[in-house]
Each structure stands twice: as C-alpha cells, then as structure tokens.
Design an enzyme around this catalytic site. Sequence first.
Site, PDB file in Angstrom:
ATOM      1  N   ASP A  36      21.324  24.787  -4.949  1.00 38.90           N
ATOM      2  CA  ASP A  36      20.998  23.833  -3.891  1.00 38.90           C
ATOM      3  C   ASP A  36      20.086  22.697  -4.339  1.00 38.90           C
ATOM      4  OD1 ASP A  36      22.531  25.155  -2.094  1.00 38.90           O
ATOM      5  OD2 ASP A  36      20.888  26.298  -1.207  1.00 38.90           O
ATOM      6  N   HIS A 243      14.749  12.944 -31.673  1.00 38.36           N
ATOM      7  CA  HIS A 243      14.914  13.188 -30.230  1.00 38.36           C
ATOM      8  C   HIS A 243      14.172  14.452 -29.781  1.00 38.36           C
ATOM      9  CE1 HIS A 243      18.750  10.520 -30.018  1.00 38.36           C
ATOM     10  NE2 HIS A 243      17.644   9.826 -30.112  1.00 38.36           N
ATOM     11  N   ASP A 260       6.524   8.974 -27.614  1.00 40.08           N
ATOM     12  CA  ASP A 260       7.469   7.939 -27.185  1.00 40.08           C
ATOM     13  C   ASP A 260       7.744   8.230 -25.727  1.00 40.08           C
ATOM     14  OD1 ASP A 260       9.568   6.241 -26.636  1.00 40.08           O
ATOM     15  OD2 ASP A 260      10.693   6.714 -28.461  1.00 40.08           O
ATOM     16  N   ASP A 271       9.183   1.067 -22.597  1.00 39.15           N
ATOM     17  CA  ASP A 271       9.529   1.963 -23.714  1.00 39.15           C
ATOM     18  C   ASP A 271       8.468   1.778 -24.796  1.00 39.15           C
ATOM     19  OD1 ASP A 271      10.807   3.566 -25.550  1.00 39.15           O
ATOM     20  OD2 ASP A 271      12.578   2.301 -25.781  1.00 39.15           O
ATOM     21  N   HIS A 354      16.927   4.708 -38.105  1.00 38.13           N
ATOM     22  CA  HIS A 354      17.367   4.130 -36.824  1.00 38.13           C
ATOM     23  C   HIS A 354      17.175   2.626 -36.836  1.00 38.13           C
ATOM     24  CE1 HIS A 354      13.190   3.704 -35.383  1.00 38.13           C
ATOM     25  NE2 HIS A 354      12.961   4.950 -35.763  1.00 38.13           N
ATOM     26  N   HIS A 358      16.392  -2.351 -29.322  1.00 39.20           N
ATOM     27  CA  HIS A 358      17.539  -2.340 -28.405  1.00 39.20           C
ATOM     28  C   HIS A 358      17.140  -3.164 -27.202  1.00 39.20           C
ATOM     29  CE1 HIS A 358      15.188   0.626 -26.073  1.00 39.20           C
ATOM     30  NE2 HIS A 358      14.941   1.211 -27.229  1.00 39.20           N
ATOM     31  N   HIS A 365      18.045   1.809 -22.692  1.00 38.95           N
ATOM     32  CA  HIS A 365      18.925   1.153 -23.661  1.00 38.95           C
ATOM     33  C   HIS A 365      19.812   0.267 -22.810  1.00 38.95           C
ATOM     34  CE1 HIS A 365      18.451   4.458 -26.969  1.00 38.95           C
ATOM     35  NE2 HIS A 365      17.325   3.868 -26.655  1.00 38.95           N
ATOM     36  N   GLU A 408      10.612  -1.408 -32.759  1.00 37.12           N
ATOM     37  CA  GLU A 408      10.173  -0.028 -32.955  1.00 37.12           C
ATOM     38  C   GLU A 408      10.509   0.551 -34.324  1.00 37.12           C
ATOM     39  OE1 GLU A 408      12.477   2.954 -30.793  1.00 37.12           O
ATOM     40  OE2 GLU A 408      13.493   1.350 -29.707  1.00 37.12           O
ATOM     41  N   TYR A 412       9.727   8.437 -41.379  1.00 38.22           N
ATOM     42  CA  TYR A 412       9.713   9.885 -41.117  1.00 38.22           C
ATOM     43  C   TYR A 412       9.896  10.617 -42.436  1.00 38.22           C
ATOM     44  CZ  TYR A 412      10.879   7.446 -36.855  1.00 38.22           C
ATOM     45  OH  TYR A 412      10.878   6.545 -35.822  1.00 38.22           O
ATOM     46  N   ARG A 429       6.031   6.148 -35.683  1.00 37.37           N
ATOM     47  CA  ARG A 429       6.797   5.046 -35.091  1.00 37.37           C
ATOM     48  C   ARG A 429       5.833   4.260 -34.223  1.00 37.37           C
ATOM     49  NH1 ARG A 429      10.764   7.622 -33.310  1.00 37.37           N
ATOM     50  NH2 ARG A 429      10.374   7.980 -31.095  1.00 37.37           N
ATOM     51  N   GLU A 431       6.178   1.328 -31.243  1.00 40.96           N
ATOM     52  CA  GLU A 431       7.201   0.656 -30.430  1.00 40.96           C
ATOM     53  C   GLU A 431       6.556  -0.157 -29.326  1.00 40.96           C
ATOM     54  OE1 GLU A 431       9.869   3.312 -28.268  1.00 40.96           O
ATOM     55  OE2 GLU A 431      11.304   1.663 -28.034  1.00 40.96           O
TER      56      GLU A 431
END
Length: 460
Positions: A36, A243, A260, A271, A354, A358, A365, A408, A412, A429, A431
């Site tokens: 539900d 991710h 991030d 972002d 990467h 973007h 994105h 960004e 790594y 990173r 960004e």
Amino acid sequence: MSIELYAQRRQRLAQAMGPQDIAIIPTAPTRVRNRDADYPFRADSYFYYLCGFTEPDACLVIRADGHTTLFCQPKDLEREIWDGYRLGPEQAPSALGLEAALSVTQLDQQMPRLMANTESVWWPFATHDDLHHRIETWLQSVRSQVRLGVAAPQVQRDACAVLDEMRLIKDAHELALMRTAGRISAQAHIRAMQRSARMLRAGEDAREYHLEAELLHAFREHGAEGPAYTSIVAAGANACVLHYRADRAAVRDGDLVLIDAACEYMGYASDITRTFPANGRFSGPQADVYALVLASQEAAIAATRAGARFDDPHDAATRVLAQGMLDLKLLDANAVGNLDDVLNSRAYARFYMHRTGHWLGMDVHDCGAYQDPDPEAPRITVPNPTGGDPITKRVSRVLQAGMVLTIEPGLYVRAATDVPEAFHDIGVRIEDDAVVTAQGCELLTRDVPVGMQEIEDLMR
Ligand code: GLY
Ligand code: MN
Ligand code: MN
C-alpha cells in the site's frame, strides 16, 4: 511563478509545431513501492515545465494555436479525504491559465476527438512506459471514422526535440530557483562537514548515515523537497565506488569523506560534491590528490563560457589530471609515455573514468543534446571508452549564456600493487554547478568552499 510564463512556454512549443498539429504531454505515473505504500509522487519534468501543476494523473493537450486542455483528477470528496485536495477541472483553467480542463476519466473518450483532423501528433518519445500504446489506441479510434470524413494524423513527432532545446537555456525564474537550490545544498554540505569533525573530536562512533542525516535536515529545514538524487556519503575507500550511496560504514579518523548530495527545490536540482578529511585535517597524500583535482576543476571552470564547446571543460580538466597522474607517479611514464600519449591512449581513465559535467535543471542529468545540433558541424573521431571501434560524432555543442552544467572532475585510486601505497583508497571529486555567461560562468554552489584551508577552517 506567474502563470503567464507557463503560457509563454506552451506558445513556444505550439509555434514549433505545424498549424494542424497537436501535442500530448502527460505527467508522471504514480508508482507502488510495496503493497500500500507508493513512492513519493513527482510530476514529469516536461509536464511541469509547461503548466506547473503537481497533481498526479494529468495530461496536457496543446493545439498549434496554443489552446491547451488539461485532463486532471475530478473533484471527489471521498478521495480528497484520503489523498488530499484536488484542483479539479472547474477551477483548473483560471488557476493555471489554461483554456480548458476536463476530467482525466474522459481522456480515452476525448482524445480521438481532439486528434481528429490533425496532421502530426507530438509526444515525448521513450519517456512513459505505455504512452505509445494509448496513442495507438486513440489513433485506431480516429481511423475508424475516416469514412465519415475525419482525417487521421499521419505523423508522430518527438516533443522532446523541441522541449529539450527550450529547457536547455534557463530563464530568469529558473535561474533564481537553481540559485536557491545551490545555496541550500551548500549549507547542507557545511553541516555534514562540521558534524564529522565534531563527532571525531568527541570520540563518537561516526557513521555515513550521521552525515546523511545532516544533509536531509538542511534540505527540509530550508524548504527543499528533498534530495535531487540518491545521496552519496562515502567514507574512506567507498569514495572509489562511483555510485556508492550513504550507508552504515564508519567514518574514521584519517579517512577522506566524499559527499555527492544536493537538494531539489521547487522542481529544480542542484548537484554538489565535496571531499573532506573526516577529522578536519588533510594528510599529505590526501592534500596532493585534492590539490590536483582542484587544479583540474579550476582549469575546467576557466574553459566554461559562452562560445566554448561543451567538451572544452572536460578536455581542460583531463589534461591537468593526466599530467598530475604522471607527476604523482600514479602512472608510470616508462609504461604510458608522456602527457600526449596518456591523453591519446586514455591511460588516465584508470583513475578518472567519468565525464567532467552534464546539463543540470529540473532533472539532475538534465535534457539537451551534447553534440552540436547543426548537421553540418565538423565531425571528430574519438577512442571508444568501452573498447570497440573508434566513435565518429559531431563536435560537442557550443555553450550559450543561460545553459547550466556541472563541473565535477575527480580522481579515484583503488589499492593496487603498481600504485604508490600512500594514495591507496583515496577518492576525490569536487563538483559545482555553473551557469554559462558571456564572459565565463557563475558558480551557484560556492557557499560551501573548495579550498583546503577554508574547509579545514570551517571544520575546526
Ligand atoms: N550526482 C550525480 C552526478 O554527479 O552526476
Ligand atoms: Mn553531477
Ligand atoms: Mn553529483
């Protein structure tokens, strides 16, 4: 937000259509999470962009003269007691500045009538699971009347093609919302940094979720809807998982933390990524990597201005990072050659895999083509990042004032025997969100600093 602005957007879409055309733009479906419980509803971005209406179960039908019909949930006291207020088709035209509104329960019955004697039907391709089926059914119904003299549309066109170009250039209203989103998200990052230092100083068992809690607090405290995307709060080696999401891992003295995370405010995303030492002080190797990523971001920012191409910031950042990888001996020059060799072979991709940015807008994105839309634009051939044949494509598009993109870069370093141990498990990173201007760009997210000294100061 004035309803005229939405009307102007619908007019622009209408003007891009042929005189006998029609556009169908539904909002997002509601989705069951489990039994539900539903996922929180969020309006479809195209739909919201054209009318600002946030109820589920709605659809816009826009004629080429701009006349717009909204199909929306009918008033229903029983349902409103459970689910909340409904605007209803009687109020919708005046409240939203639309020409007409009907109950969404009449959609299947009315659409064949609205599509009769049109030439092209515009709808957002590949964005709604079952829309093409429904349109097909409505088309069949129109076709069944051709012997009565009704003409059926012959062509289907992708409404995204027009709407993406419109959404790519943000208007003043959108930029104001994005500035607010950026400011709120920056405050959230500061809270998380300070919580980390405070907990470690007090000898507490700091976890990634403690820092995520600070982010969520700041988003809601300042009126944002919530996170614009799943928050990444990655302590130590987790920062090398692109991710990763905020989980339960310990935030340890001596770790870097990569966050991030950013909010959505009135439908617009921000972002931000910041990487900081959990205890408030960068170690030597952490500072080496951080300084390199920051220098690469500065190079990318300097390359972001109207008239540059979308790929220019990426190329500028990658050049700085690749040279830094050689200087820090992450890459062995005897094995990979000089800077140009590293760029041509993409040897840098082991540590920087990467893109540097973007589009950003209602979607994190955001929509909008990355290649030059001019079919005559020059073509380039680039290595295929997935290893197949080289890719030939049009050059990336020219940046224009009002476009918003992220900047960004990152680096790594997973633990490996051929990499200096001092750098193992360091992921950095940085960004920020940038509005393109004639002379350069305006950064929307610098209320949270990027300088190592400034970060250490605010964590003290
Ligand atoms: N947070 C998603 C991204 O940086 O692209
Ligand atoms: Mn991003
Ligand atoms: Mn991000």
